[in-house]
Scaffold this motif. Structure first.
Motif, PDB file in Angstrom:
ATOM      1  N   GLY A  40       0.793  -1.217   0.000  1.00 60.16           N
ATOM      2  CA  GLY A  40       0.000   0.000   0.000  1.00 60.16           C
ATOM      3  C   GLY A  40       0.823   1.264   0.000  1.00 60.16           C
ATOM      4  O   GLY A  40       0.295   2.341  -0.188  1.00 60.16           O
ATOM      5  N   GLY A  41       2.147   1.172   0.215  1.00 62.43           N
ATOM      6  CA  GLY A  41       2.995   2.357   0.127  1.00 62.43           C
ATOM      7  C   GLY A  41       3.279   2.692  -1.330  1.00 62.43           C
ATOM      8  O   GLY A  41       2.966   1.920  -2.230  1.00 62.43           O
ATOM      9  N   GLY A  42       3.880   3.866  -1.580  1.00 64.63           N
ATOM     10  CA  GLY A  42       4.138   4.313  -2.940  1.00 64.63           C
ATOM     11  C   GLY A  42       4.979   3.327  -3.740  1.00 64.63           C
ATOM     12  O   GLY A  42       4.669   3.007  -4.893  1.00 64.63           O
ATOM     13  N   VAL A  45       2.990   0.144  -4.443  1.00 67.84           N
ATOM     14  CA  VAL A  45       1.979   0.327  -5.477  1.00 67.84           C
ATOM     15  C   VAL A  45       2.644   0.347  -6.852  1.00 67.84           C
ATOM     16  O   VAL A  45       2.133  -0.224  -7.812  1.00 67.84           O
ATOM     17  CB  VAL A  45       1.157   1.609  -5.225  1.00 67.84           C
ATOM     18  CG1 VAL A  45       0.238   1.894  -6.393  1.00 67.84           C
ATOM     19  CG2 VAL A  45       0.335   1.459  -3.958  1.00 67.84           C
ATOM     20  N   THR A  49       1.785  -2.245  -9.718  1.00 65.79           N
ATOM     21  CA  THR A  49       1.240  -1.728 -10.967  1.00 65.79           C
ATOM     22  C   THR A  49       2.053  -2.255 -12.143  1.00 65.79           C
ATOM     23  O   THR A  49       1.502  -2.642 -13.174  1.00 65.79           O
ATOM     24  CB  THR A  49       1.276  -0.184 -10.946  1.00 65.79           C
ATOM     25  OG1 THR A  49       0.672   0.265  -9.740  1.00 65.79           O
ATOM     26  CG2 THR A  49       0.539   0.392 -12.136  1.00 65.79           C
ATOM     27  N   LYS A 284       0.197   7.243 -13.336  1.00 66.53           N
ATOM     28  CA  LYS A 284      -0.207   8.607 -13.037  1.00 66.53           C
ATOM     29  C   LYS A 284      -1.258   8.634 -11.930  1.00 66.53           C
ATOM     30  O   LYS A 284      -1.177   9.440 -11.010  1.00 66.53           O
ATOM     31  CB  LYS A 284      -0.752   9.293 -14.305  1.00 66.53           C
ATOM     32  CG  LYS A 284      -0.955  10.768 -14.079  1.00 66.53           C
ATOM     33  CD  LYS A 284      -1.205  11.556 -15.331  1.00 66.53           C
ATOM     34  CE  LYS A 284      -1.311  13.031 -14.933  1.00 66.53           C
ATOM     35  NZ  LYS A 284      -1.779  13.881 -16.003  1.00 66.53           N
ATOM     36  N   ALA A 285      -2.205   7.682 -12.013  1.00 64.20           N
ATOM     37  CA  ALA A 285      -3.262   7.634 -10.994  1.00 64.20           C
ATOM     38  C   ALA A 285      -2.696   7.372  -9.606  1.00 64.20           C
ATOM     39  O   ALA A 285      -3.219   7.853  -8.612  1.00 64.20           O
ATOM     40  CB  ALA A 285      -4.278   6.555 -11.350  1.00 64.20           C
ATOM     41  N   SER A 286      -1.616   6.596  -9.531  1.00 58.76           N
ATOM     42  CA  SER A 286      -1.064   6.289  -8.210  1.00 58.76           C
ATOM     43  C   SER A 286       0.039   7.274  -7.819  1.00 58.76           C
ATOM     44  O   SER A 286       0.768   7.039  -6.856  1.00 58.76           O
ATOM     45  CB  SER A 286      -0.546   4.854  -8.175  1.00 58.76           C
ATOM     46  OG  SER A 286       0.475   4.679  -9.130  1.00 58.76           O
ATOM     47  N   GLY A 287       0.179   8.368  -8.558  1.00 59.94           N
ATOM     48  CA  GLY A 287       1.128   9.409  -8.166  1.00 59.94           C
ATOM     49  C   GLY A 287       2.572   9.079  -8.480  1.00 59.94           C
ATOM     50  O   GLY A 287       3.481   9.633  -7.878  1.00 59.94           O
TER      51      GLY A 287
ATOM     52  N   ILE B  47      -4.670  -6.146   2.035  1.00 62.54           N
ATOM     53  CA  ILE B  47      -4.279  -5.119   1.053  1.00 62.54           C
ATOM     54  C   ILE B  47      -3.860  -5.690  -0.313  1.00 62.54           C
ATOM     55  O   ILE B  47      -4.392  -5.263  -1.338  1.00 62.54           O
ATOM     56  CB  ILE B  47      -3.150  -4.228   1.634  1.00 62.54           C
ATOM     57  CG1 ILE B  47      -3.727  -3.351   2.729  1.00 62.54           C
ATOM     58  CG2 ILE B  47      -2.462  -3.405   0.563  1.00 62.54           C
ATOM     59  CD1 ILE B  47      -4.166  -1.993   2.305  1.00 62.54           C
ATOM     60  N   PHE B  51      -6.114  -5.373  -4.681  1.00 57.07           N
ATOM     61  CA  PHE B  51      -5.675  -4.898  -5.981  1.00 57.07           C
ATOM     62  C   PHE B  51      -6.644  -5.311  -7.070  1.00 57.07           C
ATOM     63  O   PHE B  51      -6.901  -4.583  -8.007  1.00 57.07           O
ATOM     64  CB  PHE B  51      -4.291  -5.471  -6.285  1.00 57.07           C
ATOM     65  CG  PHE B  51      -3.375  -4.485  -6.898  1.00 57.07           C
ATOM     66  CD1 PHE B  51      -3.160  -4.477  -8.262  1.00 57.07           C
ATOM     67  CD2 PHE B  51      -2.737  -3.547  -6.107  1.00 57.07           C
ATOM     68  CE1 PHE B  51      -2.323  -3.554  -8.830  1.00 57.07           C
ATOM     69  CE2 PHE B  51      -1.904  -2.627  -6.674  1.00 57.07           C
ATOM     70  CZ  PHE B  51      -1.690  -2.622  -8.035  1.00 57.07           C
ATOM     71  N   VAL B 332      -2.925   1.932   7.270  1.00 51.63           N
ATOM     72  CA  VAL B 332      -2.976   0.796   6.352  1.00 51.63           C
ATOM     73  C   VAL B 332      -4.103   0.990   5.343  1.00 51.63           C
ATOM     74  O   VAL B 332      -3.971   0.675   4.158  1.00 51.63           O
ATOM     75  CB  VAL B 332      -3.176  -0.513   7.132  1.00 51.63           C
ATOM     76  CG1 VAL B 332      -3.045  -1.694   6.211  1.00 51.63           C
ATOM     77  CG2 VAL B 332      -2.161  -0.630   8.244  1.00 51.63           C
ATOM     78  N   GLY B 335      -3.260   2.998   2.425  1.00 50.29           N
ATOM     79  CA  GLY B 335      -2.601   2.197   1.401  1.00 50.29           C
ATOM     80  C   GLY B 335      -3.621   1.545   0.486  1.00 50.29           C
ATOM     81  O   GLY B 335      -3.430   1.482  -0.735  1.00 50.29           O
ATOM     82  N   GLY B 336      -4.740   1.087   1.082  1.00 49.97           N
ATOM     83  CA  GLY B 336      -5.780   0.466   0.282  1.00 49.97           C
ATOM     84  C   GLY B 336      -6.389   1.450  -0.712  1.00 49.97           C
ATOM     85  O   GLY B 336      -6.705   1.094  -1.844  1.00 49.97           O
ATOM     86  N   LEU B 338      -4.759   4.096  -1.946  1.00 42.40           N
ATOM     87  CA  LEU B 338      -3.705   4.423  -2.912  1.00 42.40           C
ATOM     88  C   LEU B 338      -3.653   3.383  -4.012  1.00 42.40           C
ATOM     89  O   LEU B 338      -3.471   3.701  -5.187  1.00 42.40           O
ATOM     90  CB  LEU B 338      -2.364   4.507  -2.181  1.00 42.40           C
ATOM     91  CG  LEU B 338      -1.210   5.098  -2.974  1.00 42.40           C
ATOM     92  CD1 LEU B 338      -1.504   6.539  -3.328  1.00 42.40           C
ATOM     93  CD2 LEU B 338       0.081   5.022  -2.176  1.00 42.40           C
ATOM     94  N   ILE B 339      -3.846   2.105  -3.620  1.00 38.31           N
ATOM     95  CA  ILE B 339      -3.823   1.020  -4.592  1.00 38.31           C
ATOM     96  C   ILE B 339      -4.888   1.250  -5.652  1.00 38.31           C
ATOM     97  O   ILE B 339      -4.701   0.934  -6.826  1.00 38.31           O
ATOM     98  CB  ILE B 339      -4.029  -0.324  -3.865  1.00 38.31           C
ATOM     99  CG1 ILE B 339      -2.697  -0.772  -3.287  1.00 38.31           C
ATOM    100  CG2 ILE B 339      -4.607  -1.373  -4.795  1.00 38.31           C
ATOM    101  CD1 ILE B 339      -2.748  -2.072  -2.554  1.00 38.31           C
ATOM    102  N   GLY B 341      -5.743   4.026  -6.784  1.00 33.54           N
ATOM    103  CA  GLY B 341      -5.476   5.269  -7.483  1.00 33.54           C
ATOM    104  C   GLY B 341      -6.111   6.479  -6.836  1.00 33.54           C
ATOM    105  O   GLY B 341      -6.378   7.476  -7.505  1.00 33.54           O
ATOM    106  N   GLN B 343      -5.549   9.360  -4.341  1.00 27.16           N
ATOM    107  CA  GLN B 343      -4.582  10.099  -3.543  1.00 27.16           C
ATOM    108  C   GLN B 343      -5.333  10.960  -2.542  1.00 27.16           C
ATOM    109  O   GLN B 343      -6.249  11.681  -2.921  1.00 27.16           O
ATOM    110  CB  GLN B 343      -3.760  11.029  -4.443  1.00 27.16           C
ATOM    111  CG  GLN B 343      -3.065  10.320  -5.560  1.00 27.16           C
ATOM    112  CD  GLN B 343      -1.658   9.942  -5.195  1.00 27.16           C
ATOM    113  OE1 GLN B 343      -1.195  10.216  -4.093  1.00 27.16           O
ATOM    114  NE2 GLN B 343      -0.968   9.302  -6.098  1.00 27.16           N
TER     115      GLN B 343
END
Lengths: 319, 506
Positions: A40-42, A45, A49, A284-287, B47, B51, B332, B335-336, B338-339, B341, B343
């Motif tokens: 779940g961190g950058g 992800v 991806t 792009k969507a996930s930064g 998590i 996806f 946490v 994070g879910g 962010l996955i 998309g 922000q």
């Protein structure tokens, strides 16, 4: 002696055959991708991806399994990659300048710049300098002016003392003869809130971290060579007269000594994935701000980042 | 904004998204009830799978788990004096005495109703008040957060009752453990002794399980034939709806606990355990029969459980709007998001209204479902575990503890560490040192330290920054009140000893 030679030749040719067989068949079992941060961190992800695209372009029914080994700022996973068998079945995510910064600051690390096979760097997230809305500082010129009047008085928040934010600021300080008071929050989000709440006037972060917060503060400039596609309205520092090029990099490496054919096959799969518009959209969507650097270029980039870390550490040690 | 809230409702009511919440609540209760497994862990495991799930299924499950686990932690807290999650520590104070006197079933019913109400209040705060509450979060810079941590530690040391000196020793022990690991500012390794496993510090669950779960297990085995079967056989299984009216007298505690839980929730880092402690303390102070607290007062259970659920959805407010999670679980869950998309930030609400507002509805449904699922699940199935022979029960708990602690990082090192804390906990228990200050010391010690250092860096060494603005001054005054209040009250009352005796009887 003859026997020995013969045996050697046999052994060598056998291993070469094995290598070419291995190449033709690679990957014939699942590839482990070690990620030094929690799910779940950058970085995680990014790996999740990219992985399905690389699987697709590797062919052979390739399967990449993401394994999170969080801890010690990613150090544990990177060490595991460096120490793995270089057979192409253990890869890892790689963060610059963090991974290299740890090798020179006296942290206990068991790897060096030579411990890896550099595959592909996919993300280069440039830094931005932001100021609070009611600070009255809304251009780079005003910021530098104020810093020159009272050296060291202006407080700059950032995610960590030894990360890309710090390197960007130190480069700016050196380029402009200024001095700031550096405050390391734990991560970007608290830094960002501290600027929004007026607890610190200035902060350095990454462009992906300001895009959702554009109207909450003044963004003075970005440290990329050209304006970022992420936020084309932000001027570069360079066009404002301060030559600062810096960013947070994320890529993929393997252990050193990987067979050249396998490395090449992987790089080619990473490249095809990178060129896939669907991947670009997902990144792009996930930064994740994308930029392509691979193989020897990536290695040179790593050396450059290591040098910058050494310079910054020498001038302003964080430990 | 409220129009969009309604627009998001039909999406949430699709059966897959609703089923996700139901599954989440049930698994949350189970995970929360098992000592050593926490909501953070359950959601972390989930998590990677999210996806491939649709966002609302994934988020609904997470919201359900969060709500379920905050209540689930109360089950072993009441029945065995083992908090299933850090946030359930305060539930043991009155829940366990209630179970011992044969009112365990009622304690669980109070817990489930309070948890559900807390969750509902929290969900409404997230749905209706997110923007103004986010502004409140922004008021808290390093100096203010430092005082909040000091306030939390002072409350637990001085208000818990018993000896403040022993409380202080216990809290100091927790703060000492919080120093272990890489220094967050300079990166120096502190008290690590070349053990890479210690670089990230001591995980709260390792300490909690060791301190809280091991001593009761040893107790279970020390007296395998103990005759408290009457307490465990008779849970008082009156139906929930029949016992509900008797709970309405808690309304003040519920209201206060909800506000405390929501406010603590929007402060980054503190979390459910601090919310529960403060709510418990305030309920005790406001109560007319303070002495009943700690002896099996249902209101104590209500105070703790409403607050630890009231911080669930509230913790998502700074997470969604500012990207700073209020609790480890919220981190946490971020994070879910962010996955998928998403922000965090002010734009999130504009770019993905269907999902963000849907997620809020799911928090609300999760809280409501808790009453239906939690009530019967706990009283009908979990309570039965107490009828197991004590040696068997002890062995099962010990196995769960080892599995749970091993699962945090997948290493035996933490298990040995946990056993070490178990020895400390056993000794503290026998010597009548309170355990909660140590737990809160570990959580808040690091919080206080890093924020104090940040504040002083901002001010370049000038200590007056700690008193520089109104928010700091208010929290500082509250802290002084907590530390010196009890002593001053005693001194004021001393001249009339009779009045004091009257107070006790009242």
């Amino acid at each position: 002696m003859k026997h020995f030679l013969k045996a050697t030749v046999l052994a060598v040719s056998a291993s070469m055959m094995a290598a070419s067989v291995a190449l033709a068949a690679y990957p014939e079992k699942e590839i482990q991708m070690l990620v030094g941060f929690s799910a779940g961190g950058g970085t995680d992800v990014m790996a999740r991806t990219v992985a399905p695209f690389v699987e697709k372009y590797l062919g052979n029914g390739a399967k990449i399994v993401i394994k999170n080994i969080p801890g010690a700022g990613g150090r544990i996973a990177v060490t595991a990659v460096a120490e793995a068998a270089p057979d192409g079945y253990t890869l890892g995510t790689y963060n610059l300048p963090g991974v290299m910064a740890r090798t020179i600051d006296g942290s206990s690390v068991k790897y060096t710049a030579d411990s890896f096979t550099f595959l592909a760097n996919m993300v280069n997230d440039p830094n931005v300098i932001v100021t609070g809305k009611n600070t009255g500082i809304d251009t780079l010129a005003k910021l530098l002016d104020k810093a020159k009047k009272e050296p060291g008085a202006l407080t700059v928040g950032m995610a960590a003392l030894s990360g890309d934010d710090r390197f960007a600021l130190t480069t700016l300080e050196n380029a402009t003869g200024t001095k700031f008071n550096v405050v390391p929050f734990k991560g970007t989000a608290p830094t960002r809130s501290a600027v929004m709440g007026g607890h610190v006037p200035v902060a350095v972060m990454n462009v992906s971290e300001v895009t959702s917060f554009r109207n909450e503060f003044n963004v003075l400039g970005v440290t990329s060579t050209n304006r970022s596609a992420f936020a084309p309205d932000i001027p570069t520092l360079k066009e404002q007269g301060a030559n600062v090029i810096n960013g947070s990099l994320r890529g993929f490496v393997g252990p050193k000594g990987m067979p050249a054919e396998i490395a090449a096959k992987l790089i080619s799969a990473f490249k095809k994935a990178y060129d896939d518009p669907k991947l670009q959209e997902a990144m792009k969507a996930s930064g994740n701000v994308t930029e392509w650097t691979a193989g020897d270029d990536f290695k040179a980039l790593n050396a450059e980042q290591l040098q910058r870390a050494k310079d910054v550490f020498k001038a302003t040690p964080w430990k | 904004m409220y129009g969009e809230l309604l627009d998001a409702l039909p999406g949430v009511l699709q059966w897959a998204n609703l089923a996700a919440v139901v599954v989440g609540v049930i698994s949350g209760i189970v995970v929360g009830a098992l000592p050593g497994l926490s909501a953070t862990m359950a959601i972390s495991v989930l998590i990677p799978f999210t996806f491939t799930l649709s966002p609302l299924v994934a988020l609904g499950m997470m919201a359900g788990i969060y709500n379920g686990a905050m209540y689930g932690g109360a089950i072993p807290a009441v029945l065995l004096r083992i908090p299933g999650t850090p946030a359930a520590v305060a539930t043991t104070f009155d829940g366990y005495p209630m179970a011992q006197s044969g009112r365990g079933g009622y304690a669980l019913q109070v817990a489930v109703v309070s948890s559900a109400l807390g969750g509902i209040a929290s969900a409404f705060s997230l749905m209706l008040l997110a923007p103004p509450l986010a502004k409140l979060t922004l008021l808290f810079g390093p100096a203010e957060v430092f005082w909040t941590a000091v306030f939390g530690l002072s409350s637990i040391v001085f208000l818990l009752g018993g000896s403040p000196v022993k409380g202080l020793v216990s809290a100091a022990g927790g703060v000492l453990f919080s120093l272990v690991g890489t220094d967050g500012i300079t990166g120096y390794d502190r008290f690590v002794y070349d053990q890479t496993e210690l670089l990230d510090g001591i995980h709260i669950v390792v300490l909690l399980v060791g301190l809280y779960a091991l001593p009761p297990v040893i107790d279970l085995l020390e007296s395998p034939e103990a005759a408290d079967a009457s307490a465990t056989q008779n849970l008082g299984t009156q139906s929930l709806w029949k016992s509900l009216p008797s709970m309405f007298r808690f309304w003040k505690t519920w209201l206060r606990g909800s506000v405390i839980g929501i406010l603590i929730g929007i402060l980054p880092g503190a979390g459910g355990s601090m919310a529960a402690f403060i709510s418990y303390n305030e309920a005790k102070r406001a109560s007319r029969n303070q002495d009943a607290f700690g002896q099996g007062e249902p209101e104590g259970v209500a105070a703790a459980e409403i607050a630890n659920n009231a911080d669930t959805a509230a913790a998502m407010i700074p997470a969604l709007t500012l990207g700073i999670p209020g609790t480890a679980v919220a981190a946490v869950m971020l994070g879910g998001l962010l996955i998928h998309g998403m922000q965090p930030g002010p734009m999130l609400f504009r770019e993905h209204p269907d999902i963000v507002f849907g997620f809020m509805w799911q928090f609300l449904f999760g809280a409501i479902l808790l009453i239906f699922l939690g009530g019967s699940l706990a009283t009908n199935s979990f309570a039965k575990v107490l009828r197991l022979p004590r040696p068997l029960l002890g062995a099962i708990i010990a196995a769960l503890m080892v599995i749970g602690v091993y699962a945090i990082h997948g290493r035996m090192y933490d298990v040995y560490l946990m056993l070490g804390f178990g020895a400390i906990g056993y000794a503290m228990d026998k010597l009548k040192f309170p355990l909660p200050p140590m737990v809160l010391g570990l959580i808040l010690g690091d919080f206080a330290e890093s924020n104090l250092r940040l504040a002083l860096r901002i001010s370049r060494g000038d200590w007056t920054i700690l008193w520089a603005n109104t928010t700091s001054q208010i929290i500082f005054a509250l802290t002084l009140g907590v530390v010196f209040g009890p002593a001053i009250m005693r001194r004021l009352r001393r001249p009339s000893a009779g009045a004091q005796a009257n107070d006790k009887q009242a």
